[in-house]
Design a protein around this motif. Sequence first.
Motif, PDB file in Angstrom:
ATOM      1  N   HIS A 143      -5.358   6.201   3.790  1.00  0.00           N
ATOM      2  CA  HIS A 143      -6.745   5.927   3.431  1.00  0.00           C
ATOM      3  C   HIS A 143      -6.978   4.422   3.533  1.00  0.00           C
ATOM      4  O   HIS A 143      -6.066   3.628   3.280  1.00  0.00           O
ATOM      5  N   SER A 145     -10.052   1.615   2.238  1.00  0.00           N
ATOM      6  CA  SER A 145     -11.328   1.437   1.541  1.00  0.00           C
ATOM      7  C   SER A 145     -11.341   0.082   0.852  1.00  0.00           C
ATOM      8  O   SER A 145     -10.292  -0.533   0.638  1.00  0.00           O
ATOM      9  N   ASP A 147     -13.454   0.048  -1.972  1.00  0.00           N
ATOM     10  CA  ASP A 147     -14.090   0.513  -3.203  1.00  0.00           C
ATOM     11  C   ASP A 147     -13.001   0.843  -4.231  1.00  0.00           C
ATOM     12  O   ASP A 147     -12.267   1.827  -4.069  1.00  0.00           O
ATOM     13  N   SER A 149     -13.001   2.217  -7.206  1.00  0.00           N
ATOM     14  CA  SER A 149     -13.083   3.542  -7.822  1.00  0.00           C
ATOM     15  C   SER A 149     -12.643   4.629  -6.845  1.00  0.00           C
ATOM     16  O   SER A 149     -11.979   5.603  -7.236  1.00  0.00           O
ATOM     17  N   ARG A 150     -12.991   4.465  -5.578  1.00  0.00           N
ATOM     18  CA  ARG A 150     -12.568   5.456  -4.586  1.00  0.00           C
ATOM     19  C   ARG A 150     -11.056   5.407  -4.397  1.00  0.00           C
ATOM     20  O   ARG A 150     -10.389   6.454  -4.322  1.00  0.00           O
ATOM     21  N   LEU A 151     -10.504   4.206  -4.326  1.00  0.00           N
ATOM     22  CA  LEU A 151      -9.057   4.069  -4.172  1.00  0.00           C
ATOM     23  C   LEU A 151      -8.310   4.638  -5.377  1.00  0.00           C
ATOM     24  O   LEU A 151      -7.282   5.303  -5.231  1.00  0.00           O
ATOM     25  N   LYS A 152      -8.846   4.377  -6.550  1.00  0.00           N
ATOM     26  CA  LYS A 152      -8.232   4.913  -7.772  1.00  0.00           C
ATOM     27  C   LYS A 152      -8.236   6.435  -7.746  1.00  0.00           C
ATOM     28  O   LYS A 152      -7.239   7.088  -8.083  1.00  0.00           O
ATOM     29  N   LYS A 153      -9.332   7.037  -7.317  1.00  0.00           N
ATOM     30  CA  LYS A 153      -9.427   8.502  -7.254  1.00  0.00           C
ATOM     31  C   LYS A 153      -8.457   9.069  -6.221  1.00  0.00           C
ATOM     32  O   LYS A 153      -7.836  10.120  -6.435  1.00  0.00           O
ATOM     33  N   ILE A 154      -8.313   8.376  -5.105  1.00  0.00           N
ATOM     34  CA  ILE A 154      -7.370   8.826  -4.077  1.00  0.00           C
ATOM     35  C   ILE A 154      -5.962   8.912  -4.653  1.00  0.00           C
ATOM     36  O   ILE A 154      -5.256   9.907  -4.481  1.00  0.00           O
ATOM     37  N   ASP A 157      -5.751  11.718  -7.347  1.00  0.00           N
ATOM     38  CA  ASP A 157      -5.751  13.053  -6.743  1.00  0.00           C
ATOM     39  C   ASP A 157      -4.451  13.343  -6.009  1.00  0.00           C
ATOM     40  O   ASP A 157      -3.980  14.488  -5.985  1.00  0.00           O
ATOM     41  N   ASN A 187      -5.199  -0.163 -12.040  1.00  0.00           N
ATOM     42  CA  ASN A 187      -6.559  -0.699 -11.954  1.00  0.00           C
ATOM     43  C   ASN A 187      -6.552  -2.181 -11.620  1.00  0.00           C
ATOM     44  O   ASN A 187      -7.322  -2.652 -10.771  1.00  0.00           O
ATOM     45  N   TYR A 200     -19.782  -6.245  -2.623  1.00  0.00           N
ATOM     46  CA  TYR A 200     -19.102  -5.212  -1.835  1.00  0.00           C
ATOM     47  C   TYR A 200     -18.836  -5.635  -0.388  1.00  0.00           C
ATOM     48  O   TYR A 200     -17.716  -5.454   0.123  1.00  0.00           O
TER      49      TYR A 200
END
Length: 333
Positions: A143, A145, A147, A149-154, A157, A187, A200
């Motif tokens: 992946h 990115s 972002d 929050s997106r990286l944290k979710k990746i 998950d 984080n 961003y």
Amino acid sequence: MDIAFLMDDLRQIDPVWETTAQIMYECNQRGHEVFFLEPHDIYVRKNQVVARMRHISVPKDQPMTDYWADLICCLNREELIFETVTDLDVLFLRKDPPINHEVMEFLGPVSDQVFLVNNTLGQLNCSSKAYILNFPDIIPETHVSRDPSRLKKIIDDFGGAMVIKPLHGHGGHGVIKVSNQDQENLNSLINYYVKAGKPYPERQPIMVQEYLKQVKEQGDVRILLLDGEILGAMGRKSVSGDFRTNVHAGALAFKHDITPAHKEICRRIKPKLQQDGLYFVGIDIIGDKLVEINCISPGGIPRINRFNNQKLEIAVVNFIEEKISGANPKKHK
């Protein structure tokens, strides 16, 4: 032939372990005219790309240490050769990463008039770790990115260890292993790497990649490719508890025999490498997955030579001689 090498200051390297030194030595042994320049030595004069170069005029048949001492004497002399780049037969672009964009911009317009190893456009494309995305079915889950929050979710998950890599890092610098089991540090690390405090558009995209457990027991494999064909290989394994296998990070290199799976990976990527003018590259494999392609100053020849009692630099110089003689047979007959 007139063969030039663009690299960092040669006074700072150990020629015994430096791939560039081995290729330069072989060129000298064959009687080619060898020149050296650094990135700041390229400029434009009357619409032509010109280089300030030093002529490496050294006797043949010396031990490497004596050859290198004479080479350094050539660098220390004041005489400079001012040569139009297109008068060269071959220019090896061997500066250590990161890529020098100014050099690529200057050489781009003449890249079809002098044989570049490697091609400027190919190096620009391959200088990012994202180049492996050209081969999505033979790489680990990956992946990219900017972002947090997106990286944290990746990573959450995924549920296991993953590896964070700066897109333009080299030598293992900045590569770290992370896990969703350490939320507080996770984080902080993600925010640091993407520069989350910036707007961003100004943040840094980073790569997050599946951590391949085989690396701990087996290490990884560095394979050198010449015009898409396997030149040689070595294994590398950390001996310090560090998961990184880069020799510059303290890993141990060892003899490796190419497996059928590795041959298949090389076969799959060959057409793209040739299309992009990436004639001399090093690829890194963990298990049966391609994890990185190195096109900017790939190394490994001296160590592979010692493991296998070879001189891989002979094949490299054979290749460029064949390329040049085929392109201009009258000049080089």
